[in-house]
Motif scaffolding. Structure first.
Motif, PDB file in Angstrom:
ATOM      1  N   GLN A 201      -1.882   4.784   2.364  1.00 50.40           N
ATOM      2  CA  GLN A 201      -1.977   3.711   1.378  1.00 50.40           C
ATOM      3  C   GLN A 201      -3.210   3.883   0.493  1.00 50.40           C
ATOM      4  O   GLN A 201      -3.633   2.951  -0.178  1.00 50.40           O
ATOM      5  CB  GLN A 201      -2.005   2.356   2.082  1.00 50.40           C
ATOM      6  CG  GLN A 201      -0.762   2.089   2.913  1.00 50.40           C
ATOM      7  CD  GLN A 201      -0.768   0.730   3.579  1.00 50.40           C
ATOM      8  OE1 GLN A 201      -0.486  -0.284   2.963  1.00 50.40           O
ATOM      9  NE2 GLN A 201      -1.125   0.702   4.866  1.00 50.40           N
ATOM     10  N   GLY A 202      -3.774   5.097   0.500  1.00 47.92           N
ATOM     11  CA  GLY A 202      -4.956   5.385  -0.281  1.00 47.92           C
ATOM     12  C   GLY A 202      -4.623   5.900  -1.670  1.00 47.92           C
ATOM     13  O   GLY A 202      -3.516   5.698  -2.187  1.00 47.92           O
ATOM     14  N   ALA A 203      -5.578   6.617  -2.267  1.00 48.38           N
ATOM     15  CA  ALA A 203      -5.459   7.072  -3.648  1.00 48.38           C
ATOM     16  C   ALA A 203      -4.223   7.947  -3.851  1.00 48.38           C
ATOM     17  O   ALA A 203      -3.969   8.870  -3.073  1.00 48.38           O
ATOM     18  CB  ALA A 203      -6.722   7.846  -4.035  1.00 48.38           C
ATOM     19  N   HIS A 204      -3.465   7.624  -4.875  1.00 48.45           N
ATOM     20  CA  HIS A 204      -2.307   8.400  -5.337  1.00 48.45           C
ATOM     21  C   HIS A 204      -1.132   8.366  -4.359  1.00 48.45           C
ATOM     22  O   HIS A 204      -0.151   9.101  -4.566  1.00 48.45           O
ATOM     23  CB  HIS A 204      -2.701   9.848  -5.645  1.00 48.45           C
ATOM     24  CG  HIS A 204      -3.866   9.965  -6.579  1.00 48.45           C
ATOM     25  ND1 HIS A 204      -3.834   9.510  -7.879  1.00 48.45           N
ATOM     26  CD2 HIS A 204      -5.123  10.457  -6.377  1.00 48.45           C
ATOM     27  CE1 HIS A 204      -4.998   9.727  -8.453  1.00 48.45           C
ATOM     28  NE2 HIS A 204      -5.798  10.294  -7.573  1.00 48.45           N
ATOM     29  N   GLU A 205      -1.209   7.545  -3.331  1.00 46.54           N
ATOM     30  CA  GLU A 205      -0.058   7.358  -2.460  1.00 46.54           C
ATOM     31  C   GLU A 205       0.894   6.330  -3.084  1.00 46.54           C
ATOM     32  O   GLU A 205       0.507   5.545  -3.960  1.00 46.54           O
ATOM     33  CB  GLU A 205      -0.501   6.887  -1.065  1.00 46.54           C
ATOM     34  CG  GLU A 205      -1.096   8.000  -0.213  1.00 46.54           C
ATOM     35  CD  GLU A 205      -0.055   8.934   0.356  1.00 46.54           C
ATOM     36  OE1 GLU A 205       0.490   9.744  -0.419  1.00 46.54           O
ATOM     37  OE2 GLU A 205       0.200   8.876   1.567  1.00 46.54           O
ATOM     38  N   ALA A 206       2.140   6.340  -2.628  1.00 45.85           N
ATOM     39  CA  ALA A 206       3.154   5.415  -3.145  1.00 45.85           C
ATOM     40  C   ALA A 206       3.895   4.784  -1.970  1.00 45.85           C
ATOM     41  O   ALA A 206       5.092   5.046  -1.773  1.00 45.85           O
ATOM     42  CB  ALA A 206       4.116   6.140  -4.076  1.00 45.85           C
ATOM     43  N   PRO A 207       3.213   3.967  -1.162  1.00 46.95           N
ATOM     44  CA  PRO A 207       3.878   3.390   0.011  1.00 46.95           C
ATOM     45  C   PRO A 207       5.098   2.550  -0.342  1.00 46.95           C
ATOM     46  O   PRO A 207       6.009   2.405   0.484  1.00 46.95           O
ATOM     47  CB  PRO A 207       2.780   2.556   0.672  1.00 46.95           C
ATOM     48  CG  PRO A 207       1.772   2.308  -0.403  1.00 46.95           C
ATOM     49  CD  PRO A 207       1.817   3.514  -1.281  1.00 46.95           C
ATOM     50  N   HIS A 208       5.134   2.025  -1.566  1.00 49.04           N
ATOM     51  CA  HIS A 208       6.300   1.231  -1.971  1.00 49.04           C
ATOM     52  C   HIS A 208       7.577   2.077  -1.955  1.00 49.04           C
ATOM     53  O   HIS A 208       8.659   1.556  -1.651  1.00 49.04           O
ATOM     54  CB  HIS A 208       6.085   0.636  -3.366  1.00 49.04           C
ATOM     55  CG  HIS A 208       5.920   1.661  -4.438  1.00 49.04           C
ATOM     56  ND1 HIS A 208       4.715   2.299  -4.685  1.00 49.04           N
ATOM     57  CD2 HIS A 208       6.818   2.191  -5.331  1.00 49.04           C
ATOM     58  CE1 HIS A 208       4.873   3.153  -5.681  1.00 49.04           C
ATOM     59  NE2 HIS A 208       6.128   3.117  -6.075  1.00 49.04           N
ATOM     60  N   ALA A 209       7.458   3.372  -2.262  1.00 43.53           N
ATOM     61  CA  ALA A 209       8.639   4.241  -2.235  1.00 43.53           C
ATOM     62  C   ALA A 209       9.156   4.409  -0.813  1.00 43.53           C
ATOM     63  O   ALA A 209      10.372   4.404  -0.575  1.00 43.53           O
ATOM     64  CB  ALA A 209       8.302   5.597  -2.847  1.00 43.53           C
ATOM     65  N   SER A 210       8.238   4.545   0.141  1.00 45.12           N
ATOM     66  CA  SER A 210       8.645   4.657   1.541  1.00 45.12           C
ATOM     67  C   SER A 210       9.245   3.352   2.042  1.00 45.12           C
ATOM     68  O   SER A 210      10.245   3.347   2.778  1.00 45.12           O
ATOM     69  CB  SER A 210       7.437   5.053   2.402  1.00 45.12           C
ATOM     70  OG  SER A 210       7.024   6.369   2.103  1.00 45.12           O
ATOM     71  N   LYS A 211       8.653   2.215   1.647  1.00 40.18           N
ATOM     72  CA  LYS A 211       9.187   0.914   2.055  1.00 40.18           C
ATOM     73  C   LYS A 211      10.600   0.715   1.512  1.00 40.18           C
ATOM     74  O   LYS A 211      11.497   0.242   2.222  1.00 40.18           O
ATOM     75  CB  LYS A 211       8.279  -0.206   1.551  1.00 40.18           C
ATOM     76  CG  LYS A 211       6.914  -0.268   2.205  1.00 40.18           C
ATOM     77  CD  LYS A 211       6.084  -1.388   1.575  1.00 40.18           C
ATOM     78  CE  LYS A 211       4.679  -1.453   2.120  1.00 40.18           C
ATOM     79  NZ  LYS A 211       3.868  -2.509   1.437  1.00 40.18           N
TER      80      LYS A 211
END
Length: 254
Positions: A201-211
């Motif tokens: 969930q840090g810089a340049h991650e996209a946790p929303h895509a995984s969710k």
């Protein structure tokens, strides 16, 4: 520093792929254990997992005979990440790449491990996670475990630009998975597979895509492990070192 332990068994191989019309190398690390296919990030090649020390991060599992890793090239530089390639042609090349993995790489791995029916683990980070998920859900008869790290799972609309045909539809997980209805295929996925969707969930991650991907699977009745790591875990190789080491070492049931 050596990229891998000099004692780690390492085998380079490859062949001319008639589907892709180019030489496609493959490298294997280790001689024993459950086969795991690694897909490269972005426009990377098969050796990036070695150069950026992902193999070193899991080599203790390889040396222990828990897993044998196979790594291949990506098609991205000739498809989705070349703006000069029209979307229909990029989709066609994506479909050919999937066929290359399914009809050339998987048979090679099965011959190499001397098991014609073995189901293979598959993993990748970033764009590699997209390819890993795409292949896993296309052919659960070939793949038994998905470890998707820091990925996205939808080519629409960013890469597709409003275009859709069968080549794109059947190689876009967010498109085709909701329409999987074959009972045997669904049984393999639901009851005889492992699905791990991991993101920082840090810089340049996209946790929303995984969710979003995880929720789509749950809506289809497909169990999956959505594992969101901390805000200190950015979109970079050290994150994937820790993730893959954790999953190969502790989480997957091989």
């Amino acid at each position: 520093m050596d990229h891998v332990d000099p004692n780690l068994p390492r085998h380079d191989f490859g062949w001319y792929s008639p589907r892709l019309g180019m030489e496609m190398p493959i490298v294997r690390y280790g001689n024993w254990g459950h086969p795991l296919l690694l897909l490269p990030t972005a426009q990377s090649d098969l050796y990036d997992c070695e150069r950026f020390l992902l193999i070193r991060a899991i080599e203790h599992h390889i040396m222990a005979g828990r897993v044998s890793v196979f790594s291949i090239d990506s098609i991205n530089a000739h498809a989705w990440m070349d703006d000069k390639v029209p979307v229909p042609e990029a989709a066609r090349r994506q479909a050919l790449y999937s066929a290359y993995v399914e009809q050339e790489v998987v048979p090679h791995i099965r011959r190499t491990v001397d098991d014609p029916d073995v189901r293979i683990g598959i993993s990748g980070a970033s764009f590699g996670a997209f390819h890993a998920a795409n292949l896993f859900f296309r052919r659960p008869d070939m793949f038994d475990t998905l470890i998707a790290m820091s990925g996205f799972y939808d080519l629409v609309p960013g890469y597709s630009r409003g275009f859709m045909n069968d080549d794109l539809y059947f190689n876009n997980p967010m498109s085709f998975i909701p329409k999987i209805n074959d009972p045997h295929t669904l049984d393999l996925i639901r009851n005889h597979s492992q699905i791990h969707i991991v993101s920082g969930q840090g810089a340049h991650e996209a946790p929303h895509a995984s969710k979003r991907f995880s929720q789509m699977l749950w809506d289809k009745g497909i169990w999956n492990n959505l594992d969101l790591w901390g805000h200190d875990m950015k979109h970079d190789w050290p994150t994937w070192h820790r993730m893959l080491d954790h999953y190969v070492g502790e989480k997957v049931g091989w």
